[in-house]
Design an enzyme around this catalytic site. Structure first.
Site, PDB file in Angstrom:
ATOM      1  N   MET A 171      -6.279   1.278   3.702  1.00 49.50           N
ATOM      2  CA  MET A 171      -6.455   3.278   2.505  1.00 49.50           C
ATOM      3  C   MET A 171      -5.034   3.962   2.612  1.00 49.50           C
ATOM      4  SD  MET A 171      -9.184   5.481   1.837  1.00 49.50           S
ATOM      5  CE  MET A 171      -8.860   7.061   1.014  1.00 49.50           C
ATOM      6  N   SER A 203      -3.889  -1.686   7.099  1.00 53.14           N
ATOM      7  CA  SER A 203      -4.035  -0.617   7.648  1.00 53.14           C
ATOM      8  C   SER A 203      -6.330  -0.606   8.338  1.00 53.14           C
ATOM      9  CB  SER A 203      -3.817   0.932   6.919  1.00 53.14           C
ATOM     10  OG  SER A 203      -3.955   2.548   7.508  1.00 53.14           O
ATOM     11  N   THR A 204      -6.288   0.535   7.628  1.00 57.04           N
ATOM     12  CA  THR A 204      -7.330   0.554   7.894  1.00 57.04           C
ATOM     13  C   THR A 204      -8.698  -0.875   7.430  1.00 57.04           C
ATOM     14  OG1 THR A 204      -7.964   2.770   7.455  1.00 57.04           O
ATOM     15  CG2 THR A 204     -10.239   1.513   7.985  1.00 57.04           C
ATOM     16  N   HIS A 223      -0.856   0.014  10.674  1.00 55.11           N
ATOM     17  CA  HIS A 223      -1.126   1.734  10.792  1.00 55.11           C
ATOM     18  C   HIS A 223      -2.102   1.087  12.651  1.00 55.11           C
ATOM     19  CE1 HIS A 223      -0.313   2.222   6.543  1.00 55.11           C
ATOM     20  NE2 HIS A 223       0.287   2.280   6.902  1.00 55.11           N
ATOM     21  N   ASP A 268       0.865   3.242   1.217  1.00 60.71           N
ATOM     22  CA  ASP A 268       2.012   2.745   1.826  1.00 60.71           C
ATOM     23  C   ASP A 268       1.734   0.884   1.189  1.00 60.71           C
ATOM     24  OD1 ASP A 268       4.052   2.200   3.959  1.00 60.71           O
ATOM     25  OD2 ASP A 268       3.107   2.228   5.151  1.00 60.71           O
TER      26      ASP A 268
END
Length: 350
Positions: A283, A164-165, A190, A286
């Site tokens: 973050m 993600s991030t 993401h 998931d």
């Protein structure tokens, strides 16, 4: 918790006004300034030392990328880019992430005020995440040369990567360490629709493997990496001796579409012990459920370490499950994965 000081940098008075309203709406955020250009922004950075900066890519006098590059060299600060939903906007955004930006927010094409207000909670969430980002993490250099691998003799092995991030750069740096004939890779990052195709094309230009945005029902082949589209879950099915992509349009899972948990769960069910899972920077949690499913079916599991992660949330949650076999810095994944796939089924010719 200390309030988060936020600086907005955007040449559009409308965007500055909207973002200022959003920042002021949350008691944990403090707006320290709204700059129309890089020169004003520089003075405000020196005066207030903001914790997070939102930065428009396209600005007069000094463009966003130039300002970002100078900022990261002089005073590393978490930066969220404000990007247009266009192909050129996506390209510039990935360049910004390469220069050190933590995350980005896609600017709506039409009805900007309504569009950004609809994203209010997402923007606040991203600012708060960025405030805890590791902007001084070790950076890998482009042009990593993967070692000569030999030949993989089967198409049954799958590497599944979730991020993600901070994940766009982590995924790129990981793939640069892998040889062209590496087993098939599935990736869930993401990212909103419209950016995944550009991201896949960027990876394809840089990496030894072929990288593409996943297409429903296409055959999964060694030497290829498949990126989940920004509005679909990536799952797989068995088709005779082959694996095939299945793009799943079910609702968001734990707020995400695509979801790492959905991809990992499918890989666990279909590929079982022939699978390897990797959780990179991001973050939230998931992937924590899905990685347990892969481990439960005999797959091998790895997570990125805190020192090299932009955000240690997803790897940390995966590690807390107790199923992760190795926790590694980003620059050690390539060699580790080659050795792991060398051992799985003894299908590797030296």
């Amino acid at each position: 918790m200390q309030p988060i000081k936020v600086l907005i940098v955007d040449d559009s008075a409308l965007i500055r006004s909207i973002l200022s309203e959003i920042v002021r709406s949350d008691p944990q955020l403090i707006l320290v300034g709204a700059a129309p250009d890089a020169y004003v922004a520089k003075d405000l950075v020196n005066q207030y030392a903001p914790d997070v900066i939102t930065l428009d890519v396209e600005m007069p006098k000094v463009d966003g990328l130039t300002f970002l590059d100078r900022l990261m060299k002089a005073r590393p600060t978490p930066v969220i880019m404000i990007s247009s939903l266009t192909e050129s906007g996506a390209e510039v955004t990935f360049r910004a992430l390469e220069l050190g930006a933590v995350d980005f927010i896609a600017k709506p094409k039409l009805d900007i005020r309504h569009g950004i207000e609809a994203y209010q909670q997402e923007i606040i969430h991203k600012i708060k995440n960025a405030a805890g980002a590791n902007v001084r993490r070790p950076r890998l250099k482009l042009g990593l040369t993967p070692r000569d691998s030999g030949h993989f003799l089967t198409s049954e092995k799958i590497l599944a990567i979730g991020a993600s991030t901070g994940g766009t750069e982590a995924i790129k740096d990981l793939l640069l360490q892998l040889p062209a004939d590496f087993p098939a890779i599935l990736i869930t990052q993401h990212m909103p629709p419209g950016f995944t195709r550009t991201f896949a094309a960027r990876l394809d230009r840089l990496c030894s493997m072929s990288v593409s945005e996943a297409v429903d029902n296409e055959r999964i082949l060694p030497g290829h990496a498949y990126l989940a589209p920004g509005d679909k879950h990536l799952t797989i099915k068995r088709s005779g001796a082959d694996y095939r992509i299945v793009l799943d349009d079910r609702p968001r899972v734990s707020g995400h579409k695509p979801s790492v948990d959905v991809m990992f769960g499918s890989v666990a069910e279909v590929a079982g012990p022939n699978s390897v899972a990797v959780i990179l920077t991001g973050m939230g949690r998931d992937g924590a459920i899905g990685i347990q499913a892969i481990a439960g079916q005999g797959g091998y599991c790895l997570a990125q370490d805190e020192h090299s992660s932009v955000i240690f949330g997803m790897p940390k949650e995966a590690i807390k499950t107790g199923v992760v076999h190795q926790v590694l810095p980003l620059d050690q994944f390539g060699e580790a994965l080659i050795q792991i796939f060398k051992q799985i089924g003894k299908n590797y010719r030296t």
